[in-house]
Design a protein around this motif. Structure first.
Motif, short mmCIF file in Angstrom:
data_model
loop_
_atom_site.label_atom_id
_atom_site.label_comp_id
_atom_site.label_asym_id
_atom_site.label_seq_id
_atom_site.Cartn_x
_atom_site.Cartn_y
_atom_site.Cartn_z
N SER A 285 -18.74 -43.33 54.18
CA SER A 285 -17.74 -44.41 54.24
C SER A 285 -17.35 -44.91 52.85
N ASN B 145 -14.42 -42.27 57.48
CA ASN B 145 -14.94 -43.19 58.50
C ASN B 145 -14.91 -42.67 59.93
N ASN C 101 -17.41 -45.64 64.52
CA ASN C 101 -17.32 -46.60 65.63
C ASN C 101 -17.83 -46.01 66.95
#
Length: 190
Positions: free
Chosen positions: A163, A168, A172
């Motif tokens: 990151s 990224n 999540n």
């Protein structure tokens, strides 16, 4: 005045002698492997390598200094699975079309006795540059019997957080940020 000239000449001679210890080495792509490891949802480990790499090393063992430049072709990423390679080359990860290379430049060598213990510098990836230190697990120089030249190298490693370079994708969803980099390198004295 005469004494000053003698001292200046002695210092110049000593500094030239120290510079003579520095040598240039070309990274041998057939004995250099840059691989990565990242866990997959905490279950198994995904691995890959960069098949195309090049670079040079300036190394002064006596002065305990050096500089390494290692450039990786990001489109040469190889996991052994073609669709996974394409995903890693795409915009979610390495974005090889816009960022065809990743580059490590290390200019701070630390030693344990006469062996390189680590190399600190910067890694440029996706157009961002961050500090990185590669720890040496093994370092050696030897006279290559086939090349008739000195070869130096070793196994180096670090763990980065992807990151930091803006990579990224999947974070999540529970994909890990930590990526272990392993750099096995040999470089031939020029």
């Amino acid at each position: 005045m005469k004494k000053t000239l003698v001292v200046a000449a002695a210092l110049l001679s000593a500094s030239l002698g120290a510079q003579a210890q520095s040598a240039t080495y070309a990274i041998d792509p057939t004995h250099t492997f840059v691989t990565f490891e990242v866990t997959h949802f905490g279950t198994s480990t995904n691995r890959g390598r960069f098949d195309k790499k090049e670079g040079t090393v300036q190394f002064d063992r006596a002065g305990k200094t050096g500089k390494v430049e290692l450039t990786l072709d990001t489109a040469s990423i190889n996991t052994g699975v073609a669709p996974f390679n394409k995903h890693l080359q795409g915009k979610d990860f390495f974005n090889s079309e816009e960022h065809p290379t990743a580059k490590f430049v290390g200019d701070k060598f630390t030693f344990d006795g006469d062996k390189v213990a680590s190399v600190s510098g910067t890694l440029t990836l996706l157009g961002k540059t961050q500090p990185v230190t590669l720890k040496a697990n093994r370092f050696n120089c030897y006279q290559n019997p086939m090349l008739k030249r000195e070869v130096c190298g070793g196994d180096f490693e670090t763990t980065i957080q992807r990151s930091q370079w803006g990579m990224n994708w999947g974070l999540n969803m529970g994909q890990p940020d930590d990526v272990r980099l392993l750099v096995q390198v040999e470089a031939v004295k020029q």
